[in-house]
Write a protein that holds these residues in place. Sequence first.
Motif, PDB file in Angstrom:
ATOM      1  N   UNK A  46      45.880  34.662  44.045  1.00 31.81           N
ATOM      2  CA  UNK A  46      45.255  35.744  43.280  1.00 31.81           C
ATOM      3  C   UNK A  46      46.043  36.101  42.029  1.00 31.81           C
ATOM      4  N   UNK A  47      47.369  36.041  42.083  1.00 33.91           N
ATOM      5  CA  UNK A  47      48.161  36.371  40.899  1.00 33.91           C
ATOM      6  C   UNK A  47      47.873  35.393  39.762  1.00 33.91           C
ATOM      7  N   UNK A  48      47.865  34.113  40.079  1.00 34.58           N
ATOM      8  CA  UNK A  48      47.584  33.113  39.044  1.00 34.58           C
ATOM      9  C   UNK A  48      46.134  33.212  38.568  1.00 34.58           C
ATOM     10  N   UNK A  49      45.213  33.491  39.468  1.00 34.39           N
ATOM     11  CA  UNK A  49      43.814  33.664  39.082  1.00 34.39           C
ATOM     12  C   UNK A  49      43.665  34.871  38.151  1.00 34.39           C
ATOM     13  N   UNK A  50      44.360  35.961  38.457  1.00 31.68           N
ATOM     14  CA  UNK A  50      44.308  37.150  37.591  1.00 31.68           C
ATOM     15  C   UNK A  50      44.882  36.853  36.204  1.00 31.68           C
ATOM     16  N   UNK A  87      37.030  22.344  39.083  1.00 36.11           N
ATOM     17  CA  UNK A  87      36.332  23.413  38.396  1.00 36.11           C
ATOM     18  C   UNK A  87      37.303  24.121  37.476  1.00 36.11           C
ATOM     19  N   UNK A  88      36.859  25.209  36.877  1.00 33.54           N
ATOM     20  CA  UNK A  88      37.755  25.980  36.016  1.00 33.54           C
ATOM     21  C   UNK A  88      38.999  26.407  36.795  1.00 33.54           C
ATOM     22  N   UNK A  89      40.134  26.400  36.132  1.00 34.12           N
ATOM     23  CA  UNK A  89      41.406  26.719  36.792  1.00 34.12           C
ATOM     24  C   UNK A  89      41.356  28.049  37.521  1.00 34.12           C
ATOM     25  N   UNK A  90      40.716  29.048  36.927  1.00 33.28           N
ATOM     26  CA  UNK A  90      40.657  30.359  37.569  1.00 33.28           C
ATOM     27  C   UNK A  90      39.940  30.260  38.918  1.00 33.28           C
TER      28      UNK A  90
END
Length: 85
Positions: free
Chosen positions: A14-18, A2-5
């Motif tokens: 969470x840091x990378x998702x943010x 799915x999308x990287x986020x």
Amino acid sequence: PGPAVVVEFRAGDMNLAREGQAAMSRANDATFFALPRNPAATAKVVLAALGVCGEATFAPVAGLTPAERERIRSKLADLGLKVIA
């Protein structure tokens, strides 16, 4: 997948998702929300700048001005995207 986020969120990073979400927000701000115009015309310029299609629009959608198109291309380059058109 799915999308990287989404992948990063599901993995608990969470840091990378943010960071990914912030990058998407900057891209939206730089393109679709930067101009008070029809988003379809803006999308055509963005996609053309990335080599996906041409910039041509047809009635009733008015194309963007040369200055507006250049502003979008410049913002995409500022985001680190390879602008080819």
